[in-house]
Design a protein around this motif. Sequence first.
Motif, PDB file in Angstrom:
ATOM      1  N   ASP A 100      37.304  -7.531  50.856  1.00  0.00           N
ATOM      2  CA  ASP A 100      37.505  -8.968  51.023  1.00  0.00           C
ATOM      3  C   ASP A 100      36.856  -9.509  52.300  1.00  0.00           C
ATOM      4  N   ALA A 101      36.359  -8.634  53.153  1.00  0.00           N
ATOM      5  CA  ALA A 101      35.807  -9.062  54.436  1.00  0.00           C
ATOM      6  C   ALA A 101      34.607  -9.991  54.272  1.00  0.00           C
ATOM      7  N   ASP A 103      34.170 -12.388  52.306  1.00  0.00           N
ATOM      8  CA  ASP A 103      34.602 -13.767  52.067  1.00  0.00           C
ATOM      9  C   ASP A 103      35.412 -14.343  53.220  1.00  0.00           C
ATOM     10  N   ASP A 104      35.632 -13.559  54.268  1.00  0.00           N
ATOM     11  CA  ASP A 104      36.446 -13.996  55.399  1.00  0.00           C
ATOM     12  C   ASP A 104      35.536 -14.439  56.539  1.00  0.00           C
ATOM     13  N   ASP A 105      35.482 -15.749  56.791  1.00  0.00           N
ATOM     14  CA  ASP A 105      34.612 -16.300  57.844  1.00  0.00           C
ATOM     15  C   ASP A 105      35.033 -15.893  59.250  1.00  0.00           C
ATOM     16  N   SER A 106      36.245 -15.354  59.402  1.00  0.00           N
ATOM     17  CA  SER A 106      36.699 -14.955  60.728  1.00  0.00           C
ATOM     18  C   SER A 106      36.258 -13.531  61.083  1.00  0.00           C
ATOM     19  N   ARG A 136      42.871 -10.547  66.318  1.00  0.00           N
ATOM     20  CA  ARG A 136      43.956 -10.168  65.398  1.00  0.00           C
ATOM     21  C   ARG A 136      44.618  -8.888  65.886  1.00  0.00           C
TER      22      ARG A 136
END
Length: 142
Positions: A100-101, A103-106, A136
């Motif tokens: 999923d990374a 799709d993660d803009d962070s 995080r």
Amino acid sequence: MIIGLSVLGVLILLGIGVLIIGVFALKDNTIATNMKVGDCITDLPSDARVMTLPTTDCAQPHSGEVYAVIDMPDGDYPGQSKIDAYQNRCPDELLSIAPDAIDDDSIGIYVLYPTPETWKQDDRAITCIATFDPKRSGSLTE
């Protein structure tokens, strides 16, 4: 003779002082060529040449986590194009452990790689680091 002993005593005290300062300076830092999968970094470096990285327990807020170390083969320094080819493997390595990374803009990617100087010191590691903005807590794979 007394002057010689006095100078020797001062040099010994200076050496001990430098050693103590060095131990405290590296206490929460890891030498860049010693980074391993699972190491978490409090803040990403802004310098082009990275000697050490500030590390922390991954349970604490951090800006990056080493998720892959790709070793290059021994031999003569391969040049920047070969280095680039190896470091271009980092995105696929990230997707393999955290699908999923992408799709993660962070989440971003930061790469440490051998220089001609570190290659002479047997550095063959392409170190892939996932970056986080904002910081995080916890591991990337949790």
